[in-house]
Scaffold this active site. Structure first.
Site, PDB file in Angstrom:
ATOM      1  N   TYR A  60       2.906   8.623 -14.636  1.00 26.24           N
ATOM      2  CA  TYR A  60       2.656   7.333 -14.473  1.00 26.24           C
ATOM      3  C   TYR A  60       1.788   6.730 -15.637  1.00 26.24           C
ATOM      4  O   TYR A  60       0.604   6.806 -15.893  1.00 26.24           O
ATOM      5  CB  TYR A  60       1.790   7.270 -13.198  1.00 26.24           C
ATOM      6  CG  TYR A  60       2.441   7.408 -11.879  1.00 26.24           C
ATOM      7  CD1 TYR A  60       3.815   7.618 -11.882  1.00 26.24           C
ATOM      8  CD2 TYR A  60       1.777   7.406 -10.644  1.00 26.24           C
ATOM      9  CE1 TYR A  60       4.622   7.906 -10.705  1.00 26.24           C
ATOM     10  CE2 TYR A  60       2.411   7.639  -9.619  1.00 26.24           C
ATOM     11  CZ  TYR A  60       3.692   8.004  -9.400  1.00 26.24           C
ATOM     12  OH  TYR A  60       4.385   8.106  -8.254  1.00 26.24           O
ATOM     13  N   PHE A 205       8.072   4.631  -1.688  1.00 28.71           N
ATOM     14  CA  PHE A 205       8.447   3.237  -1.408  1.00 28.71           C
ATOM     15  C   PHE A 205       8.395   2.847  -0.041  1.00 28.71           C
ATOM     16  O   PHE A 205       9.312   2.550   0.759  1.00 28.71           O
ATOM     17  CB  PHE A 205       9.902   3.203  -2.017  1.00 28.71           C
ATOM     18  CG  PHE A 205      10.296   2.856  -3.515  1.00 28.71           C
ATOM     19  CD1 PHE A 205       9.057   2.834  -4.369  1.00 28.71           C
ATOM     20  CD2 PHE A 205      11.687   2.782  -3.694  1.00 28.71           C
ATOM     21  CE1 PHE A 205       9.490   2.599  -5.775  1.00 28.71           C
ATOM     22  CE2 PHE A 205      11.729   2.576  -5.395  1.00 28.71           C
ATOM     23  CZ  PHE A 205      10.813   2.567  -5.981  1.00 28.71           C
ATOM     24  N   PRO A 206       7.173   3.086   0.440  1.00 28.53           N
ATOM     25  CA  PRO A 206       7.038   2.663   1.991  1.00 28.53           C
ATOM     26  C   PRO A 206       7.049   1.135   2.238  1.00 28.53           C
ATOM     27  O   PRO A 206       7.651   0.990   3.475  1.00 28.53           O
ATOM     28  CB  PRO A 206       5.390   3.307   2.385  1.00 28.53           C
ATOM     29  CG  PRO A 206       4.840   3.036   0.799  1.00 28.53           C
ATOM     30  CD  PRO A 206       5.859   3.371  -0.101  1.00 28.53           C
ATOM     31  N   GLY A 208       9.716  -0.692   0.929  1.00 34.07           N
ATOM     32  CA  GLY A 208      10.847  -0.932   0.299  1.00 34.07           C
ATOM     33  C   GLY A 208      11.526  -2.533   0.538  1.00 34.07           C
ATOM     34  O   GLY A 208      11.247  -3.061   1.865  1.00 34.07           O
TER      35      GLY A 208
END
Length: 276
Positions: A60, A205-206, A208
């Site tokens: 990251y 991606f909780p 989305g």
């Protein structure tokens, strides 16, 4: 009431709603998104609000997110679990190259140790399985690092149920991090396997975008005086006791909103509506 905590590997107790650091980096997870002081403020506020699970990765930025975690939170509170990932090399925005060679995994892990200013990484996750390297060699390297005290627990990122089964035959696995949210439930078999075996499941991606577009989500949110994003997070917490969402944000306001989702108690009717 839903459980608010989970014991990773039966020993690392965390609050289930954590914080992910991806949004502290720029577009395509490349470069910085915020001034360092702003990012530090967000990280410290997360911990002030009771977050005990910080999820990051060496790529990251690259490097930036881990460095910010150390800048903001080191020396780490005794109850804080810092999870990171290795096994992917970056060459630009949204450019990802899998590298699971044993010598590279060792270099990546030791670099994360230095950036995080720690002697042991609580949860080290193989960011992707390298199809060109035997899985036993990849996990064997992580097991060696664990035996050396550099890793406490091993996790996997983006795996099938079959790959998880194979991994568990090689070495103990404590967590899986797969994409999963209201509309994207392709990893349900993996989630069910994690629940059966008591493994932590960290959905990436909780929030989305597709989930937030559901026609029934705003109605459930209105009933609770909440935002659709909060309901999407609450649904994950209700879906399984092993799910540990780690939504990321660079905004203090969004951080507060996300963490407040833990207080939402969805009703059976809510859950039926959201599962249609």
């Amino acid at each position: 009431m839903i459980s608010q905590s989970f014991d990773i590997a039966g020993e690392l107790r965390v609050r289930r709603l954590g914080y992910g650091t991806g949004m502290l980096t720029g577009l395509g997870y490349w470069g910085p998104r915020l001034e360092p002081e702003e990012a530090v403020t967000v990280l410290r506020r997360a911990v002030e609000r009771g977050v005990t699970l910080i999820d990051t990765a060496d790529n990251y930025g690259p490097d930036i997110a881990e460095e910010l975690v150390a800048q903001a939170l080191h020396p780490y509170p005794d109850d804080l679990v810092v999870a990171t990932k290795g096994g992917v090399v970056r060459t630009g925005p949204n450019l990802w190259h899998i590298d699971g060679r044993p010598e590279r995994l060792r270099v990546m892990c030791e670099a994360s140790l230095r950036r995080l200013k720690t002697e042991t990484i609580d949860l080290y996750q193989l960011h992707r399985i390298d199809p060109d390297v035997p899985l036993a060699d990849q996990l064997g390297t992580l097991a060696e690092l664990r035996a050396e005290g550099k890793i406490r627990h091993i996790g996997l990122d983006t795996v099938t149920a079959q790959e998880l089964e194979r991994a568990l035959e090689i070495t103990p696995i404590s967590s899986v991090q797969n994409r999963f949210n209201l509309l994207d439930r392709e990893s349900t078999p993996v989630l069910e396997m994690c629940q059966e075996r008591g493994l932590a499941f960290l959905p990436w991606f909780p929030l989305g975008n597709g989930a937030l577009a559901r026609s029934d989500l705003p109605e459930v949110a209105r009933r609770h005086g909440a935002t659709p994003a909060q309901v999407a997070l609450a649904w994950l917490l209700h879906r399984s006791p092993v799910i540990l969402p780690t939504p990321g944000t660079g905004s203090l306001a969004h951080l507060e909103e996300n963490l407040n989702a833990a207080a939402i108690e969805l009703t059976p009717d809510d859950l039926v509506a959201l599962d249609l």
